[in-house]
Design a protein around this motif. Structure first.
Motif, PDB file in Angstrom:
ATOM      1  N   UNK A   1      26.806  35.069  34.792  1.00 39.57           N
ATOM      2  CA  UNK A   1      27.272  35.026  36.189  1.00 39.57           C
ATOM      3  C   UNK A   1      28.541  34.884  36.358  1.00 39.57           C
ATOM      4  N   UNK A   2      29.036  35.971  37.396  1.00 42.42           N
ATOM      5  CA  UNK A   2      30.532  35.828  37.566  1.00 42.42           C
ATOM      6  C   UNK A   2      31.074  34.691  38.370  1.00 42.42           C
ATOM      7  N   UNK A   3      32.107  34.176  37.828  1.00 39.54           N
ATOM      8  CA  UNK A   3      32.825  33.253  38.968  1.00 39.54           C
ATOM      9  C   UNK A   3      34.090  33.739  39.393  1.00 39.54           C
ATOM     10  N   UNK A   4      34.308  33.394  40.587  1.00 38.91           N
ATOM     11  CA  UNK A   4      35.511  33.607  41.346  1.00 38.91           C
ATOM     12  C   UNK A   4      36.345  32.569  41.498  1.00 38.91           C
ATOM     13  N   UNK A   5      37.761  32.739  41.764  1.00 42.02           N
ATOM     14  CA  UNK A   5      38.604  31.764  42.388  1.00 42.02           C
ATOM     15  C   UNK A   5      39.127  32.240  43.806  1.00 42.02           C
ATOM     16  N   UNK A   6      39.571  31.566  44.405  1.00 39.77           N
ATOM     17  CA  UNK A   6      40.063  32.052  46.061  1.00 39.77           C
ATOM     18  C   UNK A   6      41.457  31.537  46.158  1.00 39.77           C
ATOM     19  N   UNK A   7      42.342  32.263  46.922  1.00 46.25           N
ATOM     20  CA  UNK A   7      43.652  31.811  47.316  1.00 46.25           C
ATOM     21  C   UNK A   7      43.836  32.061  48.810  1.00 46.25           C
ATOM     22  N   UNK A   8      44.284  31.494  49.528  1.00 42.44           N
ATOM     23  CA  UNK A   8      44.436  31.653  50.961  1.00 42.44           C
ATOM     24  C   UNK A   8      46.039  31.596  51.258  1.00 42.44           C
ATOM     25  N   UNK A   9      46.785  32.769  51.890  1.00 39.19           N
ATOM     26  CA  UNK A   9      48.191  32.676  52.236  1.00 39.19           C
ATOM     27  C   UNK A   9      48.183  32.675  53.989  1.00 39.19           C
ATOM     28  N   UNK A  10      48.999  32.019  54.360  1.00 34.69           N
ATOM     29  CA  UNK A  10      49.439  31.953  55.807  1.00 34.69           C
ATOM     30  C   UNK A  10      50.873  32.545  55.914  1.00 34.69           C
ATOM     31  N   UNK A  11      50.930  33.475  56.912  1.00 33.31           N
ATOM     32  CA  UNK A  11      52.012  33.903  57.375  1.00 33.31           C
ATOM     33  C   UNK A  11      52.613  33.979  58.848  1.00 33.31           C
ATOM     34  N   UNK A  60      43.208  36.066  52.694  1.00 31.38           N
ATOM     35  CA  UNK A  60      42.036  35.438  51.823  1.00 31.38           C
ATOM     36  C   UNK A  60      42.095  36.434  50.434  1.00 31.38           C
ATOM     37  N   UNK A  61      42.408  35.992  49.252  1.00 28.95           N
ATOM     38  CA  UNK A  61      42.372  36.434  48.278  1.00 28.95           C
ATOM     39  C   UNK A  61      41.129  36.137  47.145  1.00 28.95           C
ATOM     40  N   UNK A  62      40.753  37.022  46.173  1.00 29.10           N
ATOM     41  CA  UNK A  62      39.944  36.413  45.333  1.00 29.10           C
ATOM     42  C   UNK A  62      40.406  37.319  43.862  1.00 29.10           C
ATOM     43  N   UNK A  63      39.921  36.506  42.837  1.00 25.91           N
ATOM     44  CA  UNK A  63      40.102  37.010  41.352  1.00 25.91           C
ATOM     45  C   UNK A  63      38.876  36.523  40.386  1.00 25.91           C
ATOM     46  N   UNK A  64      38.616  37.318  39.470  1.00 25.59           N
ATOM     47  CA  UNK A  64      37.546  36.655  38.500  1.00 25.59           C
ATOM     48  C   UNK A  64      38.402  35.287  37.617  1.00 25.59           C
ATOM     49  N   UNK A  65      37.759  34.477  37.394  1.00 28.97           N
ATOM     50  CA  UNK A  65      38.103  33.173  36.793  1.00 28.97           C
ATOM     51  C   UNK A  65      38.038  33.438  35.200  1.00 28.97           C
TER      52      UNK A  65
END
Length: 65
Positions: A1-11, A60-65
């Motif tokens: 199973x793939x796992x993802x992590x997320x990050x949010x940036x605010x401008x 909102x960004x994502x990348x594989x863990x």
């Protein structure tokens, strides 16, 4: 199973009366930096400030863990 992590940036935009102007150079630089670190942009939206102008832009960004 793939796992993802997320990050949010605010401008934050500038100028209440000018309609909420986004610094495009800063915005592009930050998006490119995130992409260079393996982050993929999955969503980008703005929030309302006054009479339809933008207060902030949220990405909102994502990348594989």
């Amino acid at each position: 199973m793939e796992r993802w992590e997320y990050r949010t940036l605010k401008f934050f935009t500038k100028g209440f009366f000018t309609g909420g102007t986004l610094d495009i150079k800063e915005f592009d630089n930050e998006l490119n930096a995130m992409g260079s670190n393996g982050w993929e942009l999955v969503s980008c939206f703005d929030t309302n400030q006054h009479q339809g102008s933008s207060k902030e832009v949220i990405c909102v960004f994502k990348r594989k863990k």
